[in-house]
Design a protein around this motif. Structure first.
Motif, PDB file in Angstrom:
ATOM      1  N   LEU A  82       0.800  -1.189  -0.021  1.00 11.61           N
ATOM      2  CA  LEU A  82       0.005  -0.047  -0.109  1.00 11.61           C
ATOM      3  C   LEU A  82       1.094   1.271  -0.008  1.00 11.61           C
ATOM      4  CD1 LEU A  82      -2.692   1.517   0.405  1.00 11.61           C
ATOM      5  CD2 LEU A  82      -2.527   1.272   2.788  1.00 11.61           C
ATOM      6  N   LEU A  83       1.774   1.152   0.919  1.00  8.37           N
ATOM      7  CA  LEU A  83       2.836   2.390   0.867  1.00  8.37           C
ATOM      8  C   LEU A  83       3.425   2.722  -0.381  1.00  8.37           C
ATOM      9  CD1 LEU A  83       4.213   2.259   4.518  1.00  8.37           C
ATOM     10  CD2 LEU A  83       2.558   3.805   3.809  1.00  8.37           C
ATOM     11  N   MET A  84       4.073   1.649  -1.027  1.00 13.85           N
ATOM     12  CA  MET A  84       4.837   1.867  -2.304  1.00 13.85           C
ATOM     13  C   MET A  84       3.693   2.082  -3.390  1.00 13.85           C
ATOM     14  SD  MET A  84       7.950   1.585  -1.209  1.00 13.85           S
ATOM     15  CE  MET A  84       8.518   1.851  -2.882  1.00 13.85           C
ATOM     16  N   VAL A  85       2.507   1.536  -3.430  1.00 12.75           N
ATOM     17  CA  VAL A  85       1.782   2.124  -4.442  1.00 12.75           C
ATOM     18  C   VAL A  85       1.397   3.587  -4.199  1.00 12.75           C
ATOM     19  CG1 VAL A  85      -0.577   1.771  -5.253  1.00 12.75           C
ATOM     20  CG2 VAL A  85       0.709  -0.144  -5.018  1.00 12.75           C
ATOM     21  N   LEU A  86       1.158   4.061  -2.946  1.00 12.27           N
ATOM     22  CA  LEU A  86       0.850   5.512  -2.910  1.00 12.27           C
ATOM     23  C   LEU A  86       2.159   6.257  -3.161  1.00 12.27           C
ATOM     24  CD1 LEU A  86      -1.059   5.218   0.636  1.00 12.27           C
ATOM     25  CD2 LEU A  86      -1.992   5.805  -1.786  1.00 12.27           C
ATOM     26  N   PHE A  87       3.380   5.867  -2.776  1.00 14.46           N
ATOM     27  CA  PHE A  87       4.441   6.434  -3.213  1.00 14.46           C
ATOM     28  C   PHE A  87       4.582   6.522  -4.703  1.00 14.46           C
ATOM     29  CE2 PHE A  87       8.846   5.898  -4.623  1.00 14.46           C
ATOM     30  CZ  PHE A  87       9.298   7.045  -4.374  1.00 14.46           C
ATOM     31  N   THR A  88       4.492   5.562  -5.357  1.00 15.68           N
ATOM     32  CA  THR A  88       4.533   5.462  -6.956  1.00 15.68           C
ATOM     33  C   THR A  88       3.643   6.566  -7.470  1.00 15.68           C
ATOM     34  OG1 THR A  88       5.376   3.177  -6.770  1.00 15.68           O
ATOM     35  CG2 THR A  88       4.101   3.954  -9.030  1.00 15.68           C
ATOM     36  N   ALA A  89       2.160   6.449  -7.055  1.00 14.84           N
ATOM     37  CA  ALA A  89       1.371   7.520  -7.419  1.00 14.84           C
ATOM     38  C   ALA A  89       1.548   8.905  -7.402  1.00 14.84           C
ATOM     39  CB  ALA A  89      -0.001   7.115  -6.965  1.00 14.84           C
ATOM     40  N   GLY A  90       1.908   9.117  -5.922  1.00  7.25           N
ATOM     41  CA  GLY A  90       2.593  10.483  -5.816  1.00  7.25           C
ATOM     42  C   GLY A  90       3.840  10.760  -6.474  1.00  7.25           C
ATOM     43  N   PHE A  91       4.594  10.154  -6.686  1.00  6.17           N
ATOM     44  CA  PHE A  91       5.664  10.229  -7.323  1.00  6.17           C
ATOM     45  C   PHE A  91       5.442  10.934  -8.831  1.00  6.17           C
ATOM     46  CE2 PHE A  91       9.680   9.980  -9.444  1.00  6.17           C
ATOM     47  CZ  PHE A  91      10.586  10.416  -8.464  1.00  6.17           C
ATOM     48  N   LEU A  92       4.669   9.915  -9.497  1.00  6.02           N
ATOM     49  CA  LEU A  92       4.258  10.320 -10.935  1.00  6.02           C
ATOM     50  C   LEU A  92       3.530  11.368 -11.126  1.00  6.02           C
ATOM     51  CD1 LEU A  92       3.265   6.504 -11.940  1.00  6.02           C
ATOM     52  CD2 LEU A  92       5.325   7.887 -12.604  1.00  6.02           C
ATOM     53  N   LEU A  93       2.576  11.762  -9.977  1.00  7.00           N
ATOM     54  CA  LEU A  93       2.082  12.963 -10.021  1.00  7.00           C
ATOM     55  C   LEU A  93       2.944  14.407  -9.904  1.00  7.00           C
ATOM     56  CD1 LEU A  93      -1.291  12.049  -8.007  1.00  7.00           C
ATOM     57  CD2 LEU A  93      -0.971  12.541 -10.481  1.00  7.00           C
ATOM     58  N   LYS A 112      -2.267   7.743 -21.852  1.00  2.83           N
ATOM     59  CA  LYS A 112      -3.563   7.603 -21.063  1.00  2.83           C
ATOM     60  C   LYS A 112      -3.223   6.442 -20.203  1.00  2.83           C
ATOM     61  CE  LYS A 112      -8.321   6.635 -21.804  1.00  2.83           C
ATOM     62  NZ  LYS A 112      -9.283   6.326 -22.948  1.00  2.83           N
ATOM     63  N   SER A 113      -2.642   5.285 -20.255  1.00  7.08           N
ATOM     64  CA  SER A 113      -2.551   4.099 -19.594  1.00  7.08           C
ATOM     65  C   SER A 113      -1.115   3.982 -18.733  1.00  7.08           C
ATOM     66  CB  SER A 113      -2.580   2.835 -20.434  1.00  7.08           C
ATOM     67  OG  SER A 113      -1.456   2.895 -21.369  1.00  7.08           O
ATOM     68  N   PHE A 114      -0.230   5.244 -18.973  1.00  2.57           N
ATOM     69  CA  PHE A 114       1.022   5.042 -18.056  1.00  2.57           C
ATOM     70  C   PHE A 114       0.727   5.141 -16.724  1.00  2.57           C
ATOM     71  CE2 PHE A 114       4.408   7.739 -16.239  1.00  2.57           C
ATOM     72  CZ  PHE A 114       5.582   7.115 -16.579  1.00  2.57           C
ATOM     73  N   MET A 115       0.081   5.779 -16.027  1.00  6.47           N
ATOM     74  CA  MET A 115      -0.190   5.678 -14.740  1.00  6.47           C
ATOM     75  C   MET A 115      -0.598   4.509 -14.172  1.00  6.47           C
ATOM     76  SD  MET A 115      -1.342   8.132 -11.411  1.00  6.47           S
ATOM     77  CE  MET A 115      -0.160   9.439 -11.695  1.00  6.47           C
ATOM     78  N   PRO A 116      -1.794   4.064 -14.766  1.00  4.98           N
ATOM     79  CA  PRO A 116      -2.628   2.996 -14.476  1.00  4.98           C
ATOM     80  C   PRO A 116      -1.761   1.567 -14.533  1.00  4.98           C
ATOM     81  CG  PRO A 116      -4.095   4.331 -15.524  1.00  4.98           C
ATOM     82  CD  PRO A 116      -2.600   4.850 -15.780  1.00  4.98           C
ATOM     83  N   VAL A 117      -0.846   1.426 -15.569  1.00  8.95           N
ATOM     84  CA  VAL A 117       0.063   0.400 -15.918  1.00  8.95           C
ATOM     85  C   VAL A 117       1.091   0.279 -14.821  1.00  8.95           C
ATOM     86  CG1 VAL A 117       1.679  -0.524 -17.534  1.00  8.95           C
ATOM     87  CG2 VAL A 117      -0.575   0.180 -18.332  1.00  8.95           C
ATOM     88  N   LEU A 118       1.745   1.502 -14.447  1.00  2.24           N
ATOM     89  CA  LEU A 118       2.640   1.463 -13.418  1.00  2.24           C
ATOM     90  C   LEU A 118       2.277   1.206 -12.083  1.00  2.24           C
ATOM     91  CD1 LEU A 118       5.137   4.329 -14.422  1.00  2.24           C
ATOM     92  CD2 LEU A 118       5.545   2.100 -14.722  1.00  2.24           C
ATOM     93  N   LEU A 119       1.125   1.669 -11.779  1.00  2.76           N
ATOM     94  CA  LEU A 119       0.422   1.217 -10.446  1.00  2.76           C
ATOM     95  C   LEU A 119       0.055  -0.322 -10.370  1.00  2.76           C
ATOM     96  CD1 LEU A 119      -1.784   4.425  -9.663  1.00  2.76           C
ATOM     97  CD2 LEU A 119       0.452   3.737  -8.906  1.00  2.76           C
ATOM     98  N   MET A 120      -0.506  -0.792 -11.429  1.00  7.65           N
ATOM     99  CA  MET A 120      -0.924  -2.224 -11.558  1.00  7.65           C
ATOM    100  C   MET A 120       0.337  -2.992 -11.512  1.00  7.65           C
ATOM    101  SD  MET A 120      -4.033  -2.588 -13.925  1.00  7.65           S
ATOM    102  CE  MET A 120      -3.205  -2.070 -15.269  1.00  7.65           C
TER     103      MET A 120
END
Length: 167
Positions: free
Chosen positions: A80-91, A128-136
């Motif tokens: 959970l922490l690493m997914v949140l980190f990844t999303a925040g970092f990409l944003l 369009k799929s960049f963030m969803p693919v990286l998060l998945m």
């Protein structure tokens, strides 16, 4: 010394991994280098810490599920922490999407199998799929690694405990 719960160990492990990831990115300017293995080593170490501590208090009758449950509590928090980190970092770093798009466009042009309009369509879809693919990918990767490390370590610790009590 304070005894931490499996969840708290997951929080500590995830925080260490995030700090390490920030350091890697700030030192190397990218996550694609061998220093990333340090992050995965911290992940494995956190799960081992959780399971070894649990094993010390577990009885010889403790089932695999008891061990796995402790490891799960750790690795699910880390995931959970690493997914949140990844999303925040990409944003915070939208240039990463643009860098990916430029590299992808160069590959498509080099391949020579697409028209200019097809290339633009493919790039738009990739963006369009960049963030969803990286998060998945992050979710799947951390869950798989966590489950494998937890399962193997649980089995080893259970057998070791049984052997020690027999001998």
């Amino acid at each position: 010394m304070r005894n931490f719960t499996a969840t708290q160990k997951g929080l500590i492990t995830g925080a260490a991994m995030i700090v390490n990831s920030f350091l890697i990115y700030n030192i190397r300017g990218s996550f694609t280098n061998n220093l990333q293995y340090i992050t995965y080593s911290l992940y494995v170490a956190g799960i081992l810490w959780t399971l070894i501590d649990f094993s010390k208090a577990a009885s010889t009758d403790t089932k695999f599920g008891g061990y796995f449950s402790q490891g799960f509590k750790c690795f699910i928090v880390v995931t959970l922490l690493m997914v949140l980190f990844t999303a925040g970092f990409l944003l915070m770093h939208p240039e990463m999407k643009e860098q990916m798009a430029a590299a992808y466009k160069a590959d498509l042009i080099k391949g020579g199998n697409s028209t200019p309009s097809e290339i633009e369509d493919k790039i738009a879809m990739a963006k369009k799929s960049f963030m969803p693919v990286l998060l998945m990918g992050a979710i799947f990767g951390y869950l798989v690694i966590g489950a494998i490390v937890t399962a193997l370590t649980s089995a080893i610790l259970m057998q070791t405990k049984k052997i020690k009590n027999q001998g």
